[in-house]
Design an enzyme around this catalytic site. Structure first.
Site, PDB file in Angstrom:
ATOM      1  CB  ALA A   1      -0.922  -0.001   1.214  1.00  0.00           C
ATOM      2  N   GLY A   2       1.234   1.679  -1.202  1.00  0.00           N
ATOM      3  CA  GLY A   2       1.993   2.923  -1.351  1.00  0.00           C
ATOM      4  C   GLY A   2       1.034   3.966  -1.889  1.00  0.00           C
TER       5      GLY A   2
ATOM      6  CG  ASP B   1      -6.101  19.465  -0.736  1.00  0.00           C
ATOM      7  OD1 ASP B   1      -5.640  18.785  -1.673  1.00  0.00           O
ATOM      8  OD2 ASP B   1      -7.312  19.519  -0.463  1.00  0.00           O
TER       9      ASP B   1
ATOM     10  CD  GLU C   1       3.229  14.173   1.425  1.00  0.00           C
ATOM     11  OE1 GLU C   1       3.517  13.287   2.251  1.00  0.00           O
ATOM     12  OE2 GLU C   1       2.192  14.815   1.452  1.00  0.00           O
ATOM     13  N   GLY C   2       2.394  11.317  -3.047  1.00  0.00           N
ATOM     14  CA  GLY C   2       1.636  11.071  -4.270  1.00  0.00           C
ATOM     15  C   GLY C   2       2.549  11.197  -5.478  1.00  0.00           C
TER      16      GLY C   2
HETATM   17  C1  LIG Z   1      12.527   9.032   1.311  1.00  0.00           C
HETATM   18  C2  LIG Z   1      11.117   8.565   1.500  1.00  0.00           C
HETATM   19  C3  LIG Z   1      10.403   9.011   2.617  1.00  0.00           C
HETATM   20  C4  LIG Z   1       9.095   8.565   2.814  1.00  0.00           C
HETATM   21  N1  LIG Z   1       8.430   8.965   3.958  1.00  0.00           N
HETATM   22  C5  LIG Z   1       7.192   8.448   4.217  1.00  0.00           C
HETATM   23  C6  LIG Z   1       6.516   8.760   5.448  1.00  0.00           C
HETATM   24  O1  LIG Z   1       7.030   9.522   6.287  1.00  0.00           O
HETATM   25  N2  LIG Z   1       5.307   8.177   5.683  1.00  0.00           N
HETATM   26  C7  LIG Z   1       4.714   7.326   4.787  1.00  0.00           C
HETATM   27  O2  LIG Z   1       3.627   6.829   5.069  1.00  0.00           O
HETATM   28  N3  LIG Z   1       5.323   7.014   3.608  1.00  0.00           N
HETATM   29  C8  LIG Z   1       6.543   7.555   3.299  1.00  0.00           C
HETATM   30  N4  LIG Z   1       7.184   7.234   2.117  1.00  0.00           N
HETATM   31  C9  LIG Z   1       6.551   6.315   1.193  1.00  0.00           C
HETATM   32  C10 LIG Z   1       5.974   7.021  -0.026  1.00  0.00           C
HETATM   33  O3  LIG Z   1       4.842   7.774   0.339  1.00  0.00           O
HETATM   34  C11 LIG Z   1       5.647   5.942  -1.077  1.00  0.00           C
HETATM   35  O4  LIG Z   1       6.886   5.520  -1.595  1.00  0.00           O
HETATM   36  C12 LIG Z   1       4.760   6.472  -2.176  1.00  0.00           C
HETATM   37  O5  LIG Z   1       3.448   6.613  -1.693  1.00  0.00           O
HETATM   38  C13 LIG Z   1       4.729   5.550  -3.399  1.00  0.00           C
HETATM   39  O6  LIG Z   1       4.405   4.269  -3.011  1.00  0.00           O
HETATM   40  P1  LIG Z   1       5.268   3.012  -3.553  1.00  0.00           P
HETATM   41  O7  LIG Z   1       6.697   3.356  -3.329  1.00  0.00           O
HETATM   42  O8  LIG Z   1       4.705   1.787  -2.916  1.00  0.00           O
HETATM   43  O9  LIG Z   1       5.033   2.998  -5.102  1.00  0.00           O
HETATM   44  P2  LIG Z   1       3.795   2.387  -5.882  1.00  0.00           P
HETATM   45  O10 LIG Z   1       2.522   2.974  -5.377  1.00  0.00           O
HETATM   46  O11 LIG Z   1       3.908   0.905  -5.869  1.00  0.00           O
HETATM   47  O12 LIG Z   1       4.047   2.940  -7.332  1.00  0.00           O
HETATM   48  C14 LIG Z   1       5.027   2.385  -8.212  1.00  0.00           C
HETATM   49  C15 LIG Z   1       4.864   3.059  -9.575  1.00  0.00           C
HETATM   50  O13 LIG Z   1       3.557   2.794 -10.091  1.00  0.00           O
HETATM   51  C16 LIG Z   1       2.874   4.000 -10.395  1.00  0.00           C
HETATM   52  N5  LIG Z   1       1.450   3.833 -10.066  1.00  0.00           N
HETATM   53  C17 LIG Z   1       0.916   3.414  -8.902  1.00  0.00           C
HETATM   54  N6  LIG Z   1      -0.427   3.399  -8.983  1.00  0.00           N
HETATM   55  C18 LIG Z   1      -0.757   3.805 -10.229  1.00  0.00           C
HETATM   56  C19 LIG Z   1      -2.004   3.994 -10.932  1.00  0.00           C
HETATM   57  N7  LIG Z   1      -3.175   3.738 -10.353  1.00  0.00           N
HETATM   58  N8  LIG Z   1      -1.946   4.426 -12.208  1.00  0.00           N
HETATM   59  C20 LIG Z   1      -0.754   4.686 -12.806  1.00  0.00           C
HETATM   60  N9  LIG Z   1       0.451   4.513 -12.203  1.00  0.00           N
HETATM   61  C21 LIG Z   1       0.449   4.094 -10.935  1.00  0.00           C
HETATM   62  C22 LIG Z   1       3.513   5.051  -9.521  1.00  0.00           C
HETATM   63  O14 LIG Z   1       3.385   6.341 -10.082  1.00  0.00           O
HETATM   64  C23 LIG Z   1       4.956   4.591  -9.492  1.00  0.00           C
HETATM   65  O15 LIG Z   1       5.610   5.075 -10.627  1.00  0.00           O
HETATM   66  C24 LIG Z   1       8.486   7.693   1.878  1.00  0.00           C
HETATM   67  C25 LIG Z   1       9.196   7.274   0.742  1.00  0.00           C
HETATM   68  C26 LIG Z   1      10.484   7.707   0.552  1.00  0.00           C
HETATM   69  C27 LIG Z   1      11.219   7.216  -0.665  1.00  0.00           C
END
Ligand SMILES: Cc1cc2nc3c(=O)[nH]c(=O)nc-3n(C[C@H](O)[C@H](O)[C@H](O)COP(=O)(O)OP(=O)(O)OC[C@H]3O[C@@H](n4cnc5c(N)ncnc54)[C@H](O)[C@@H]3O)c2cc1C
Length: 403
Positions: free
Chosen positions: A142-143, A254, A374-375
């Site tokens: 869940a990203g 936002d 942040e999305g």
């Molecule tokens: C340095 C760092 C700090 C962070 N800090 C925090 C924090 O403090 N708290 C927290 O909760 N999280 C944190 N995160 C996590 C971050 O919010 C997630 O990495 C982010 O939400 C993306 O999720 P994912 O990495 O699982 O990628 P995914 O959601 O798996 O995405 C992988 C790829 O698929 C694409 N994709 C996904 N869904 C779709 C769709 N429906 N249509 C088209 N393309 C899509 C994305 O654009 C991306 O290119 C952090 C990450 C980093 C790297």
């Protein structure tokens, strides 16, 4: 009509932040980048910031912020300015500064007065003890797709029992508390999600790996485990306000998306300035160099446009106007503009650009993540497609983090 002028008040903030960035954050950030580890909690830079009362997330941002004498608030624009300038000097070090950080917006938005006192004021009031807060939604599956959160919260009398793992949590290991999103009923999807403030030391809450990252090395990124972790119901945010945890998570975007976008601009501007300096000292006007300068000028146009998008989104928030479209526009545009600026800067600098004792390659490594957290850029495109054109029309809304 949007006002883009910077009055004395804004200039004062910029001056202070610039001084702190140059004298404290840049050296601490470079030190961490070279060592490969986050800035340790006992580093003197934190004590200095803490004694000044400078806390991240301490500014009263959001739509509820109000200005003096019925004027629009200045809080969101101030935050944007500070975010860009701090990132210019070092974003990894900035993210590691003491304060409630990303945990602040949901508490401010949904917390009771008692919760605000317990979590936003009490832990941060001792100038001799730096303290941190954190925000945890991300899980392995869940990203972007935050509706897929699998961390559960099961009610047991006056408590909730939390089970699950969170990953990539900024300041997660050093935080006094973490706002953790869990589901009270996985079959309800987004509607079942609730934020809980889980304090350090709560039995069943443990910290796992600290990530080794390509950039933002100064900032700690941790995996968190919750195993039969008992949390009082008094730590749940949003009770009685009719807002689900999902809506709370979306509403904070936002506020935070334009800020994150502005941080990207700051990093891009840092690389751009260094490249302009190198070109000014070394270029003699050959056709190849003029082409590079044309690309550098293009990068500057994009950075300036990105900055205006961030400012517009923050200004609307200050005026209590809906800014979801503007926040997403800034977030999709600015990181791409900043990444482009760091790439062009590398080309301008040539070999000096790839040497790891120079700033440009660090900016290049630091800036990539701004298109991810942040999305992601793709997620912003979905938000915009939905908000501008009502897409997708032929199927239920996708479960990604769109407001
Ligand atoms: C340095 C760092 C700090 C962070 N800090 C925090 C924090 O403090 N708290 C927290 O909760 N999280 C944190 N995160 C996590 C971050 O919010 C997630 O990495 C982010 O939400 C993306 O999720 P994912 O990495 O699982 O990628 P995914 O959601 O798996 O995405 C992988 C790829 O698929 C694409 N994709 C996904 N869904 C779709 C769709 N429906 N249509 C088209 N393309 C899509 C994305 O654009 C991306 O290119 C952090 C990450 C980093 C790297």
């Amino acid at each position: 009509m949007i006002d883009t002028t910077l009055d004395d008040g804004f200039h004062n903030v910029l001056g202070i932040v610039r001084h702190l960035g140059q004298s404290l954050l840049r050296p601490a950030g470079l030190e961490a980048d070279r060592s490969g580890d986050p800035i340790p909690v006992d580093h003197p830079v934190f004590a200095t910031f803490n004694q000044m009362g400078f806390t991240l997330g301490g500014m009263g941002m959001g739509k509820n912020a109000s200005g003096a004498n019925g004027e629009p608030s200045r809080a969101n624009r101030t935050a944007i300015l500070a975010a860009e300038e701090l990132a210019y000097w070092d974003q990894g070090a900035t993210m590691s500064l003491p304060g409630p950080g990303l945990g602040a917006p949901p508490i401010r938005l949904l917390g009771t007065d008692d919760q605000k006192q317990r979590f936003l004021i009490d832990p941060f009031k001792d100038p001799t003890k730096p303290a941190w807060g954190a925000y945890a939604t991300t899980e392995a599956a869940a990203g972007s797709d935050v509706a897929r959160i699998r961390t559960t919260a099961t009610q047991d009398g006056d408590d909730y029992i939390i089970n699950g793992n969170k990953m990539f949590i900024t300041n997660g290991a050093r935080a006094s508390w973490v706002v953790v999103f869990a589901t009270v009923d996985p079959t309800l999807g987004r509607a079942g999600q609730r934020p809980f403030v889980i304090e350090k030391g709560t039995p069943g809450f443990t910290v796992g790996r600290i990530e080794k990252k390509m950039g933002l090395t100064a900032s700690e990124t941790a995996t968190l485990f919750f195993e039969d972790c008992r949390v009082p119901a008094a730590n749940m945010l949003g009770t009685g306000k009719g807002k689900s945890g999902f809506k709370a998570a979306m509403a904070t975007f936002d506020i935070t998306r334009p800020m994150v976008a502005a941080m990207g601009v700051g990093i891009g501007r840092c690389a751009w300035d260094r490249a302009a300096e190198i070109a000014g000292a070394a270029f003699s006007g050959t056709p190849h160099e003029l082409k590079l300068l044309d690309r550098l000028a293009d990068a500057r146009r994009r950075l300036d446009a990105a900055r205006l998008l961030c400012w517009h989104a923050a200004w609307k928030m200050d005026c209590r106007m809906d800014n979801t479209i503007d926040a997403s526009m800034s977030k999709v545009y600015a990181p791409a503009a900043a990444l482009y600026a760091t790439q062009v800067a590398m080309d301008v600098a040539g070999l000096a650009g790839v040497r790891n004792d120079g700033l440009i390659e660090k900016c290049f490594r630091d800036v990539k993540v701004f298109d991810i957290f942040e999305g992601t850029g793709e997620v912003q495109r979905i938000v915009l497609a939905r908000r501008l054109f009502g897409y997708p029309r032929d199927r239920p809304p996708a479960a990604v983090a769109t407001a």
